[in-house]
Every structure is written in structure tokens, then in C-alpha cells.
Design a protein around this motif. Structure first.
Motif, mmCIF file in Angstrom:
data_model
loop_
_atom_site.group_PDB
_atom_site.id
_atom_site.type_symbol
_atom_site.label_atom_id
_atom_site.label_comp_id
_atom_site.label_asym_id
_atom_site.label_seq_id
_atom_site.Cartn_x
_atom_site.Cartn_y
_atom_site.Cartn_z
ATOM 1 N N ILE A 141 0.508 3.993 -14.173
ATOM 2 C CA ILE A 141 1.173 4.009 -12.869
ATOM 3 C C ILE A 141 1.118 2.601 -12.259
ATOM 4 N N GLY A 142 2.249 2.098 -11.832
ATOM 5 C CA GLY A 142 2.320 0.762 -11.262
ATOM 6 C C GLY A 142 1.699 0.683 -9.882
ATOM 7 N N HIS A 143 1.149 -0.509 -9.542
ATOM 8 C CA HIS A 143 0.521 -0.701 -8.242
ATOM 9 C C HIS A 143 0.566 -2.154 -7.779
ATOM 10 N N GLY A 144 0.768 -3.104 -8.678
ATOM 11 C CA GLY A 144 0.935 -4.509 -8.303
ATOM 12 C C GLY A 144 -0.320 -5.298 -8.057
ATOM 13 N N ARG A 170 5.668 7.040 -10.618
ATOM 14 C CA ARG A 170 5.710 5.826 -11.435
ATOM 15 C C ARG A 170 5.047 4.656 -10.715
ATOM 16 N N GLU A 171 5.065 4.679 -9.392
ATOM 17 C CA GLU A 171 4.460 3.621 -8.587
ATOM 18 C C GLU A 171 3.631 4.259 -7.481
ATOM 19 N N THR A 208 1.657 3.184 -3.765
ATOM 20 C CA THR A 208 1.338 2.215 -2.720
ATOM 21 C C THR A 208 -0.132 2.362 -2.358
ATOM 22 N N SER A 267 2.272 9.556 -3.239
ATOM 23 C CA SER A 267 2.358 8.227 -3.856
ATOM 24 C C SER A 267 1.820 7.115 -2.954
#
Length: 314
Positions: free
Chosen positions: A280-283, A20-21, A23, A244
Motif C-alpha cells: 500500500i502506497g504512503h509516500g 492502494r494508497e 494518507t 484510507s
């Protein structure tokens, strides 16, 4: 600079097998700039790191304490860290080759370091001037002392898929070296496709070998070069298997002296575009990141090889 990003109207939810996330471990300021023929001014490096932090990147590999004789482009590592205004919540790991480099890192108040090991005999001999086994004698005191000092240690492992002198690298050889680094005290292992020859099938095979050896994907990162245009496909294969943490370089900065056709690291913008499409989250703020790479391209005097930078900056 404003632009129409052209993203889908609805971002899908991640597929079941995808994280889901993710880095993003940004290596442009270190792995990217160390390959430049001309030294980038200190003030440009500091501004580059500031812009990357403002774009939302949470891990910025800032520099290297390798001896200036070998990497003159990063000879200003101590000065950079002394003058760098570290953004809250952002991590600034540095590369450390030996105990002297660790001394300098500790003096500069770093919290994370990385060491750079080889998966093959040939590259260990040429890059470290040591045999495959002898490299561990060099890294062992660095890692153990760093851990005692409370630092987090990442282990880079180069030539994991192919070596220009040895050819394809057996998965069991890579796993053997990688496990020794983890057992030594590294908390994470970054698997490098140093000359950019990997394919998704090879990625699946190597990650499967690590899993079979009891190494969880939470301890694995991937570091792909895009020599044959496979970096994104290889990254997707790794994500599907549970990785991830992905290394990338803003604007695709970097290269490899052992593969003259290499276009450098996986571009962070290309990675972000794919992650957005997968939900997909990454910021990361993609527009701000593209602006940063366009700015850096102007400083370097050449366009970014990133396809996303080219598309969005047009």
C-alpha cells in the motif's frame, strides 16, 4: 544514518479489499508532544516538523490552540506557526477548541483545523466540562465560521470503543455523535480509541454501523492507541473495510492520562512497515523517519517505544 531495512525483495500488490494508497495523518508534534511532562523547546518542535516533512509525510498536525492553562506544552502555538517554514505540498492542520482558538488559527493563516469531541457523557464532562449534548453548542459556531472562512474541518471523536468510567461504548451512540459532527460541517471524522482497548472485531462492528447509517469510509479516519498491542491489528481491520486515512505518531510519541499503561499512539514507523508489506502506497521514507524518531528520542531523553524504530536503529 544508513541501515539495511530488511524489506521483502518484492512488494506485493494490495489485496482487492485494501486501499492502494493511505494518507498518514501525523500527530506526533501535537498529540505526542502535548503529553510530555517537560515543555519541548520551540526550535526543537520546528526542527521536528521539518524532518517529518523531509521524510515524506504530507499531513503534519502542527500544534493546538487550546488555552495554555490546560496544555502548557503547546503554549507556543502562535510563535511556532509564525516561524515554521511550511514545506510545499504539506498540510499543517491545528487543533482548535473554541471560537477564541479559531481566531488565533485564522490569524496564523492555517487552512485546516480540527475539533475534539467526545462520544461519551463521562468524558465530555471531564474533558470539556459540558454534557454530551452541550458540546455541540460549543462546536457549532466554530465549525460553521471555519467553513465560511474556507477552512477544512476535521472532527476528532474520542472514547469510541471504551471509556474508563462508562466501560464499552455502544456503536449506535458513537454513530449518533459522529453523524452530528459530519452534519455540522466536518469533512472528516477521526474515530479515537483513546485508552487503547479496541479489538479488530469492535473496529469492524463500529465501521459497519457507520456504513449502515450512510457514512462512507472516505469520510472516516482511525486513531488507535497501543495500550494492549492491538493498534496495528485494528488498523488492518479498518483498511479492509475501506478506511484510507490513519492517524499515527512518529516514534509512538504520546500517551493517555486516562490509561496509565498506554504506550501512546500507533507509531508511524510501525504503520509504514505494515503498509510496505501490504504493498500500500504512503509516500514516506522509512529510513528518514526512523532517523527523525531517534533524533527526537535523544531530545526527550528516552528511547522510542516503536518496535520498528528499535529494530532498525539497533
Amino acid at each position: 544514518m544508513t541501515r539495511e531495512l530488511g524489506l521483502p525483495m518484492q512488494i506485493p500488490s494490495p489485496q482487492a479489499e485494501l486501499p492502494r494508497e493511505v494518507t498518514i495523518w501525523e500527530v506526533g508534534a501535537r498529540d505526542g508532544l502535548q503529553n510530555e511532562q517537560d515543555t519541548v523547546p520551540l526550535e526543537v518542535k520546528i526542527e521536528f516538523l521539518r524532518r517529518l516533512a523531509d521524510a515524506g509525510l504530507g499531513v503534519l498536525e502542527a500544534t493546538s490552540f487550546v488555552h495554555p492553562k490546560w496544555v502548557p506544552q503547546l503554549a507556543d502555538a502562535t510563535e511556532l506557526l509564525a516561524q515554521l517554514e511550511r514545506a510545499p505540498g504539506v498540510r499543517y492542520p491545528v487543533l482548535v477548541p473554541n471560537e477564541r482558538g479559531l481566531d488565533r488559527a485564522l490569524d496564523s493563516r492555517v487552512a485546516e483545523i480540527a475539533i475534539f469531541a467526545a462520544a461519551t457523557e463521562a468524558f465530555s464532562s471531564r474533558n470539556l466540562n459540558r454534557s454530551l449534548d452541550e458540546q455541540f453548542a460549543m462546536f457549532d459556531p466554530v465549525v460553521h465560521r471555519a467553513v465560511r472562512e474556507g477552512l477544512s474541518v476535521r472532527g476528532y471523536l474520542s472514547m469510541c470503543f471504551g471509556d474508563p468510567w462508562e466501560g464499552p461504548v455502544p456503536a449506535e451512540q458513537v454513530v449518533g455523535v459522529g453523524k452530528r459532527l459530519l452534519e455540522m460541517g466536518c469533512n472528516q471524522l477521526s474515530l479515537g480509541d483513546t485508552i487503547g482497548v479496541a479489538t479488530p472485531g469492535q473496529v469492524e462492528s463500529l465501521l459497519g454501523a457507520f456504513a449502515a447509517a450512510g457514512v462512507g469510509m472516505d469520510r472516516i479516519a482511525v486513531h488507535f492507541h497501543d495500550t494492549y498491542g492491538q493498534a496495528l491489528a485494528n488498523t488492518y481491520a479498518a483498511l479492509r473495510l475501506g478506511v484510507s486515512t490513519v492517524d499515527s505518531s512518529a516514534g509512538g510519541l504520546g500517551g493517555c492520562p486516562y490509561a496509565k499503561s498506554a504506550t501512546g499512539n500507533l507509531a508511524t514507523e510501525d504503520l509504514v512497515w505494515m503498509l510496505d508489506g501490504l504493498g500500500i502506497g504512503h509516500g514516506v521514507d522509512l529510513g528518514a523517519l526512523v532517523d527523525t524518531s531517534v533524533w527526537m528520542s535523544g531530545k526527550l531523553g528516552r528511547p522510542s517505544p516503536s518496535r520498528v524504530v528499535k529494530a532498525l536503529a539497533a
